[in-house]
Design an enzyme around this catalytic site. Sequence first.
Site, PDB file in Angstrom:
ATOM      1  N   HIS A 282       0.805  -1.227   0.000  1.00  0.00           N
ATOM      2  CA  HIS A 282       0.000   0.000   0.000  1.00  0.00           C
ATOM      3  C   HIS A 282       0.836   1.275   0.000  1.00  0.00           C
ATOM      4  O   HIS A 282       0.289   2.361  -0.087  1.00  0.00           O
ATOM      5  CB  HIS A 282      -0.914   0.025   1.229  1.00  0.00           C
TER       6      HIS A 282
HETATM    7  C1  UD1 Z   1      -1.569   5.873   5.718  1.00  0.00           C
HETATM    8  C2  UD1 Z   1      -0.196   6.349   6.196  1.00  0.00           C
HETATM    9  C3  UD1 Z   1       0.806   5.223   6.052  1.00  0.00           C
HETATM   10  C4  UD1 Z   1       0.317   3.972   6.754  1.00  0.00           C
HETATM   11  C5  UD1 Z   1      -1.072   3.598   6.277  1.00  0.00           C
HETATM   12  C6  UD1 Z   1      -1.594   2.453   7.086  1.00  0.00           C
HETATM   13  C7  UD1 Z   1       0.327   8.736   5.846  1.00  0.00           C
HETATM   14  C8  UD1 Z   1       1.090   9.693   5.016  1.00  0.00           C
HETATM   15  N1  UD1 Z   1       0.285   7.476   5.380  1.00  0.00           N
HETATM   16  O1  UD1 Z   1      -1.461   5.567   4.334  1.00  0.00           O
HETATM   17  O2  UD1 Z   1       2.040   5.617   6.634  1.00  0.00           O
HETATM   18  O3  UD1 Z   1       1.220   2.916   6.449  1.00  0.00           O
HETATM   19  O4  UD1 Z   1      -1.964   4.723   6.461  1.00  0.00           O
HETATM   20  O5  UD1 Z   1      -2.534   1.708   6.402  1.00  0.00           O
HETATM   21  O6  UD1 Z   1      -0.194   9.092   6.871  1.00  0.00           O
HETATM   22  N2  UD1 Z   1      -8.926   5.359   1.853  1.00  0.00           N
HETATM   23  C9  UD1 Z   1     -10.168   4.768   1.882  1.00  0.00           C
HETATM   24  N3  UD1 Z   1     -10.727   4.520   3.089  1.00  0.00           N
HETATM   25  C10 UD1 Z   1     -10.127   4.837   4.269  1.00  0.00           C
HETATM   26  C11 UD1 Z   1      -8.872   5.455   4.220  1.00  0.00           C
HETATM   27  C12 UD1 Z   1      -8.279   5.695   2.998  1.00  0.00           C
HETATM   28  O7  UD1 Z   1     -10.759   4.458   0.856  1.00  0.00           O
HETATM   29  O8  UD1 Z   1     -10.707   4.563   5.339  1.00  0.00           O
HETATM   30  C13 UD1 Z   1      -8.302   5.614   0.533  1.00  0.00           C
HETATM   31  C14 UD1 Z   1      -8.577   7.008   0.002  1.00  0.00           C
HETATM   32  O9  UD1 Z   1      -8.690   6.942  -1.368  1.00  0.00           O
HETATM   33  C15 UD1 Z   1      -7.289   7.737   0.371  1.00  0.00           C
HETATM   34  C16 UD1 Z   1      -6.240   6.659   0.232  1.00  0.00           C
HETATM   35  O10 UD1 Z   1      -6.884   5.461   0.660  1.00  0.00           O
HETATM   36  O11 UD1 Z   1      -7.029   8.828  -0.470  1.00  0.00           O
HETATM   37  C17 UD1 Z   1      -5.007   6.899   1.076  1.00  0.00           C
HETATM   38  O12 UD1 Z   1      -5.347   7.104   2.452  1.00  0.00           O
HETATM   39  P1  UD1 Z   1      -4.370   7.936   3.398  1.00  0.00           P
HETATM   40  O13 UD1 Z   1      -4.890   7.985   4.770  1.00  0.00           O
HETATM   41  O14 UD1 Z   1      -4.032   9.248   2.760  1.00  0.00           O
HETATM   42  O15 UD1 Z   1      -3.018   7.126   3.349  1.00  0.00           O
HETATM   43  P2  UD1 Z   1      -2.760   5.558   3.434  1.00  0.00           P
HETATM   44  O16 UD1 Z   1      -2.300   5.106   2.098  1.00  0.00           O
HETATM   45  O17 UD1 Z   1      -3.892   4.877   4.079  1.00  0.00           O
HETATM   46  N1  UDP Z   2      -3.345  -5.665   9.009  1.00  0.00           N
HETATM   47  C1  UDP Z   2      -4.624  -6.186   9.213  1.00  0.00           C
HETATM   48  N2  UDP Z   2      -5.368  -6.510   8.118  1.00  0.00           N
HETATM   49  C2  UDP Z   2      -4.919  -6.363   6.831  1.00  0.00           C
HETATM   50  C3  UDP Z   2      -3.610  -5.839   6.653  1.00  0.00           C
HETATM   51  C4  UDP Z   2      -2.860  -5.485   7.754  1.00  0.00           C
HETATM   52  O1  UDP Z   2      -5.039  -6.381  10.350  1.00  0.00           O
HETATM   53  O2  UDP Z   2      -5.662  -6.677   5.896  1.00  0.00           O
HETATM   54  C5  UDP Z   2      -2.571  -5.214  10.202  1.00  0.00           C
HETATM   55  C6  UDP Z   2      -1.206  -5.829  10.365  1.00  0.00           C
HETATM   56  O3  UDP Z   2      -1.268  -7.019  11.103  1.00  0.00           O
HETATM   57  C7  UDP Z   2      -0.445  -4.724  11.096  1.00  0.00           C
HETATM   58  C8  UDP Z   2      -1.077  -3.458  10.566  1.00  0.00           C
HETATM   59  O4  UDP Z   2      -2.341  -3.827  10.043  1.00  0.00           O
HETATM   60  O5  UDP Z   2      -0.684  -4.793  12.482  1.00  0.00           O
HETATM   61  C9  UDP Z   2      -0.193  -2.856   9.515  1.00  0.00           C
HETATM   62  O6  UDP Z   2      -0.862  -1.853   8.863  1.00  0.00           O
HETATM   63  P1  UDP Z   2      -0.360  -1.252   7.483  1.00  0.00           P
HETATM   64  O7  UDP Z   2       0.433  -2.266   6.738  1.00  0.00           O
HETATM   65  O8  UDP Z   2      -1.548  -0.667   6.839  1.00  0.00           O
HETATM   66  O9  UDP Z   2       0.540  -0.026   7.957  1.00  0.00           O
HETATM   67  P2  UDP Z   2       2.101   0.155   8.262  1.00  0.00           P
HETATM   68  O10 UDP Z   2       2.457  -0.766   9.358  1.00  0.00           O
HETATM   69  O11 UDP Z   2       2.848  -0.091   6.999  1.00  0.00           O
HETATM   70  O12 UDP Z   2       2.185   1.596   8.645  1.00  0.00           O
END
Ligand code: UD1
Ligand code: UDP
Length: 372
Positions: free
Chosen positions: A202
């Site tokens: 992601h």
């Molecule tokens: C964010 C964090 C990343 C973390 C990840 C965990 C930042 C810069 N990034 O990335 O470090 O690893 O969360 O998963 O803070 N969206 C949905 N539903 C939601 C949330 C997001 O559809 O509930 C979609 C939207 O299109 C959004 C995109 O995901 O624009 C990205 O979401 P965003 O919160 O900006 O960053 P993540 O990629 O989730």
């Molecule tokens: N995770 C989860 N379901 C999923 C994918 C990830 O429960 O489908 C959990 C995973 O075990 C870990 C956390 O989400 O605890 C990691 O989140 P993510 O990879 O989104 O973020 P990052 O750690 O890279 O910031």
Amino acid sequence: MSVGIVLGTRPELVKMASVLFALEKRGEEVVLIHTGQHYDKNLSDDFFRDLGIRPPDHHLGVGSGTQAVQTAECMLRLEKVLSDEHPDVVLVQGDTNTVLAGALTAAKMDISVGHVEAGLRSMDRRMPEEYNRRVADHISHLLFAPTPHAEKALREEKVWGKIFMTGNTVIDACETFAPLAEEKSGIAEDIPPGEYILVTAHRAENVDDPRTLAGLVEILTNAPLPVVYPVHPRTVERLRERGLYERLSSSSNVTLLPPVGYLDFLVLMKRCLFILTDSGGIQEEATSPSIRKRVLVFRENTERPEAVEAGYAVVVGTSPERVLKAMEREVSSEGHPDGPSPFGDGRAGERIAEIVIAETERGRDDVGEHEK
Ligand code: UD1
Ligand code: UDP
């Protein structure tokens, strides 16, 4: 004394849970604030449910946006809540936009900031997280380094705050919930029987890059074992934009799932042969005693070198040729990693709670001394 906990995304829920539980167990008042950065049920509510976290006291409903909009909205809404609640200390965890906003807003309001999982560095300027964690580290008063490596990075950068080496709270979550997961999860019904590779991807620098995204599709459709892939909504969006979603979902080698809850994911990790991921938390969880799986890190670098040194993680880059070769090697390899986790013993949350309480009381005594 009152502690504000600010969180907003899936990994922050997983990694803040044990800190929240430990503070409340000690009778401390906690103001729980969810920014709403993640809002889909399967990235947020399902984690409150699986981890047994009570509903937040404030939900800011920030949602998605550009980097600046999301960070600024978090700050604007948080300032109002913090000025009403005036906690003695605010805790943030990790490196998301919620963390940057939480740390900066509190620090500028003269509220002490504690940064959980301080001192990680990827040295990669493409990552929004690298800016967030560096700023949070340099303005926090209390820095909770998960490993000696992170502690050293903070000392070398001469951060202002006090540094404590505590272990990573992700191991607390894994070790607490893995025994429950097998009992409660029904995920086995949704995946093919037999060996599989568990995949997540992601990170913005991967899935927002058309070449890397196309390469990921090539890797998964040609992988040497069936692939199980719970897909983050950012990635679903990018796959659809590039016309790649159909190719992936129609591949007989790939089972796509929506993001799954924590208990289901723990079971997926326990049962897979190995993991391919660009996630930070998963690199750590794979080293915990109840998981112990190899992780091929789908990135050019990692801010978790401890997992590599301990033999759990291998940074394989993103080129399809290299990743597929690494997968083949892993399928035919006999040995599986089984050493101790470099990320702690599952008691990090307890340690952090004790330090927060002691340091906040000491801070109060110091103010009292000045006033005498
Ligand atoms: C964010 C964090 C990343 C973390 C990840 C965990 C930042 C810069 N990034 O990335 O470090 O690893 O969360 O998963 O803070 N969206 C949905 N539903 C939601 C949330 C997001 O559809 O509930 C979609 C939207 O299109 C959004 C995109 O995901 O624009 C990205 O979401 P965003 O919160 O900006 O960053 P993540 O990629 O989730
Ligand atoms: N995770 C989860 N379901 C999923 C994918 C990830 O429960 O489908 C959990 C995973 O075990 C870990 C956390 O989400 O605890 C990691 O989140 P993510 O990879 O989104 O973020 P990052 O750690 O890279 O910031």
